[in-house]
Design a protein around this motif. Structure first.
Motif, mmCIF file in Angstrom:
data_model
loop_
_atom_site.group_PDB
_atom_site.id
_atom_site.type_symbol
_atom_site.label_atom_id
_atom_site.label_comp_id
_atom_site.label_asym_id
_atom_site.label_seq_id
_atom_site.Cartn_x
_atom_site.Cartn_y
_atom_site.Cartn_z
ATOM 1 N N ASN A 16 0.824 -1.200 0.000
ATOM 2 C CA ASN A 16 0.000 0.000 0.000
ATOM 3 C C ASN A 16 0.867 1.264 0.000
ATOM 4 O O ASN A 16 2.057 1.217 0.319
ATOM 5 N N LEU A 17 0.254 2.375 -0.322
ATOM 6 C CA LEU A 17 0.969 3.642 -0.339
ATOM 7 C C LEU A 17 1.490 3.994 1.051
ATOM 8 O O LEU A 17 0.740 3.942 2.026
ATOM 9 N N ALA A 18 2.761 4.347 1.137
ATOM 10 C CA ALA A 18 3.357 4.801 2.392
ATOM 11 C C ALA A 18 3.546 6.314 2.380
ATOM 12 O O ALA A 18 3.215 6.997 3.350
ATOM 13 N N ASN A 36 -7.073 6.917 3.936
ATOM 14 C CA ASN A 36 -6.489 6.330 5.143
ATOM 15 C C ASN A 36 -5.073 6.839 5.365
ATOM 16 O O ASN A 36 -4.231 6.167 5.948
ATOM 17 N N GLN A 37 -4.803 8.065 4.893
ATOM 18 C CA GLN A 37 -3.493 8.698 5.053
ATOM 19 C C GLN A 37 -3.693 10.132 5.541
ATOM 20 O O GLN A 37 -4.782 10.690 5.445
ATOM 21 N N TYR A 38 -2.620 10.712 6.054
ATOM 22 C CA TYR A 38 -2.590 12.158 6.291
ATOM 23 C C TYR A 38 -2.414 12.846 4.941
ATOM 24 O O TYR A 38 -1.701 12.339 4.068
ATOM 25 N N SER A 39 -3.048 13.988 4.777
ATOM 26 C CA SER A 39 -2.970 14.709 3.504
ATOM 27 C C SER A 39 -2.694 16.180 3.753
ATOM 28 O O SER A 39 -3.347 16.807 4.601
ATOM 29 N N LEU A 40 -1.725 16.714 3.022
ATOM 30 C CA LEU A 40 -1.463 18.155 3.019
ATOM 31 C C LEU A 40 -1.658 18.643 1.589
ATOM 32 O O LEU A 40 -1.037 18.116 0.657
ATOM 33 N N ILE A 41 -2.524 19.637 1.419
ATOM 34 C CA ILE A 41 -2.815 20.184 0.095
ATOM 35 C C ILE A 41 -2.393 21.639 0.085
ATOM 36 O O ILE A 41 -2.952 22.466 0.804
ATOM 37 N N TRP A 42 -1.404 21.942 -0.737
ATOM 38 C CA TRP A 42 -0.815 23.282 -0.791
ATOM 39 C C TRP A 42 -1.211 23.927 -2.123
ATOM 40 O O TRP A 42 -0.798 23.471 -3.189
ATOM 41 N N ILE A 43 -2.022 24.975 -2.058
ATOM 42 C CA ILE A 43 -2.503 25.659 -3.252
ATOM 43 C C ILE A 43 -1.402 26.574 -3.779
ATOM 44 O O ILE A 43 -1.032 27.555 -3.142
ATOM 45 N N LYS A 44 -0.881 26.253 -4.946
ATOM 46 C CA LYS A 44 0.176 27.057 -5.549
ATOM 47 C C LYS A 44 -0.399 28.144 -6.466
ATOM 48 O O LYS A 44 0.209 29.192 -6.669
ATOM 49 N N HIS A 87 0.801 12.945 0.725
ATOM 50 C CA HIS A 87 0.084 11.918 1.481
ATOM 51 C C HIS A 87 1.106 11.084 2.249
ATOM 52 O O HIS A 87 2.153 10.720 1.693
ATOM 53 N N PHE A 88 0.812 10.754 3.505
ATOM 54 C CA PHE A 88 1.647 9.782 4.209
ATOM 55 C C PHE A 88 0.786 8.958 5.154
ATOM 56 O O PHE A 88 -0.091 9.464 5.842
ATOM 57 N N HIS A 89 1.042 7.668 5.147
ATOM 58 C CA HIS A 89 0.291 6.730 5.980
ATOM 59 C C HIS A 89 0.826 6.790 7.410
ATOM 60 O O HIS A 89 2.017 7.060 7.624
ATOM 61 N N VAL A 288 -2.315 -0.855 13.142
ATOM 62 C CA VAL A 288 -1.908 -0.628 14.519
ATOM 63 C C VAL A 288 -0.441 -0.210 14.483
ATOM 64 O O VAL A 288 0.343 -0.775 13.718
ATOM 65 N N ALA A 289 -0.072 0.753 15.296
ATOM 66 C CA ALA A 289 1.257 1.379 15.233
ATOM 67 C C ALA A 289 2.373 0.338 15.170
ATOM 68 O O ALA A 289 2.478 -0.532 16.026
ATOM 69 N N LYS A 290 3.177 0.482 14.147
ATOM 70 C CA LYS A 290 4.334 -0.391 13.957
ATOM 71 C C LYS A 290 5.272 0.313 12.998
ATOM 72 O O LYS A 290 4.859 1.146 12.196
ATOM 73 N N PRO A 291 6.566 -0.005 13.023
ATOM 74 C CA PRO A 291 7.481 0.642 12.087
ATOM 75 C C PRO A 291 7.274 0.120 10.675
ATOM 76 O O PRO A 291 6.845 -1.030 10.475
ATOM 77 N N LEU A 292 7.572 0.955 9.684
ATOM 78 C CA LEU A 292 7.455 0.523 8.293
ATOM 79 C C LEU A 292 8.486 -0.539 7.974
ATOM 80 O O LEU A 292 8.209 -1.506 7.286
ATOM 81 N N TYR A 293 9.703 -0.327 8.473
ATOM 82 C CA TYR A 293 10.776 -1.297 8.215
ATOM 83 C C TYR A 293 11.298 -1.832 9.538
ATOM 84 O O TYR A 293 11.325 -1.143 10.530
#
Length: 294
Positions: A16-18, A36-44, A87-89, A288-293
């Motif tokens: 899935n997208l990280a 299901n991710q955090y999203s930041l949208i920056w209007i340029k 976007h970041f999971h 559930v919280a866990k490291p990606l790697y």
């Protein structure tokens, strides 16, 4: 606008997208999003409005919006639009676990009292653009410790944005103080909600603690937060429930009880009404919280 860019990092364990950086054009987010991710949208470039949590916010060039997983939002433009999206999971970077480092929980994300919008100044635009370029470059290199370096860049990006929004909030509060002289009551209300949201779920209980009528309190929250007291209390409960669902292995029943609900099924219905999915579905989506790697 030039051809849209897309830089994507995939979680090797789930597929899935990280983490992702991309550009968007007009009308690409004009339907309700529940990611299901955090999203930041920056209007340029461009202007329009964003609908989020049943509220509408106008935007112009330089605006940035910050959304938590499964927070509903929709972006509509009225002119040509150029925007950058990150976007970041939670498994890539968990704001709950790193709150002491980046201080963005309750500022950029999960802030029940203010708009999810901040304005990027020209000075900070240069800093953030540089970080974006560094992240794009790193995502194409796939070198040693790529994850750690990307997280470092993301932390700096979030810290810079958090500082900027905090400054803007303080300026807005000072403006309110000069015009309406109510910030002390507002701060007391916030403190009471943070202290008692697990045990006091009624607007009348907060009105009593503030020694004011429910009608006066309702007018105050509508004026300053554009929300009812019930909305403020339930939003705070749902934020904590989401935090517990992600950070812990507690059962839904245990989380419900900790938040003042003896009936697990009533709590699940309450959560689903606010979050548009059940507690278990939310946990299945964000994990559930866990490291990606490892």
């Amino acid at each position: 606008m030039t051809q849209p860019e897309r830089f994507t990092l995939i979680d090797p364990k789930t597929g899935n997208l990280a983490f992702q950086i991309r550009t968007i054009e007009k009308d690409s987010l004009n339907q309700v999003q529940r990611l299901n991710q955090y999203s930041l949208i920056w209007i340029k470039k461009g202007k329009g409005h964003v609908n989020a949590d049943f509220s509408e916010y106008a935007y112009n060039e330089g605006a940035m919006f910050c959304f938590s997983p499964h927070q509903p939002f929709m972006l509509t433009s009225v002119t040509d639009l150029e925007a950058l999206v990150i976007h970041f999971h939670p498994d890539f970077f968990c704001i709950y676990k790193h709150q002491k480092e980046v201080a963005c929980d309750g500022v950029l994300f999960n802030n029940i009292y203010t708009s999810p919008q901040l304005t990027i100044t020209e000075r900070d635009r240069l800093k953030l653009d540089l970080l974006i370029d560094q992240m794009k470059d790193e995502m194409q290199q796939q070198g040693l410790a790529q994850y750690e370096l990307l997280v470092s860049y993301l932390k700096i990006f979030l810290i810079t944005a958090s500082r900027l929004k905090t400054q803007q909030q303080e300026s807005q509060l000072q403006h309110i103080s000069n015009e309406k002289e109510e910030p002390f009551v507002l701060q007391k209300l916030k403190d009471f909600i943070n202290l008692h949201y697990k045990t006091k779920h009624k607007a009348s209980e907060y009105a009593e603690m503030l020694t004011m009528s429910q009608k006066a309190l309702a007018k105050l929250t509508k004026t300053y937060f554009n929300k009812t007291m019930t909305d403020l209390i339930t939003d705070r409960i749902v934020i904590e429930a989401k935090r517990e669902l992600y950070l812990t292995n507690k059962t839904v029943k245990e989380i419900a009880y900790d938040l003042g609900y003896d009936d697990e099924y009533y709590f699940s219905r309450f959560f689903k009404k606010k979050a548009a999915l059940s507690p278990q579905a939310y946990r299945d989506s964000v994990g559930v919280a866990k490291p990606l790697y490892t």
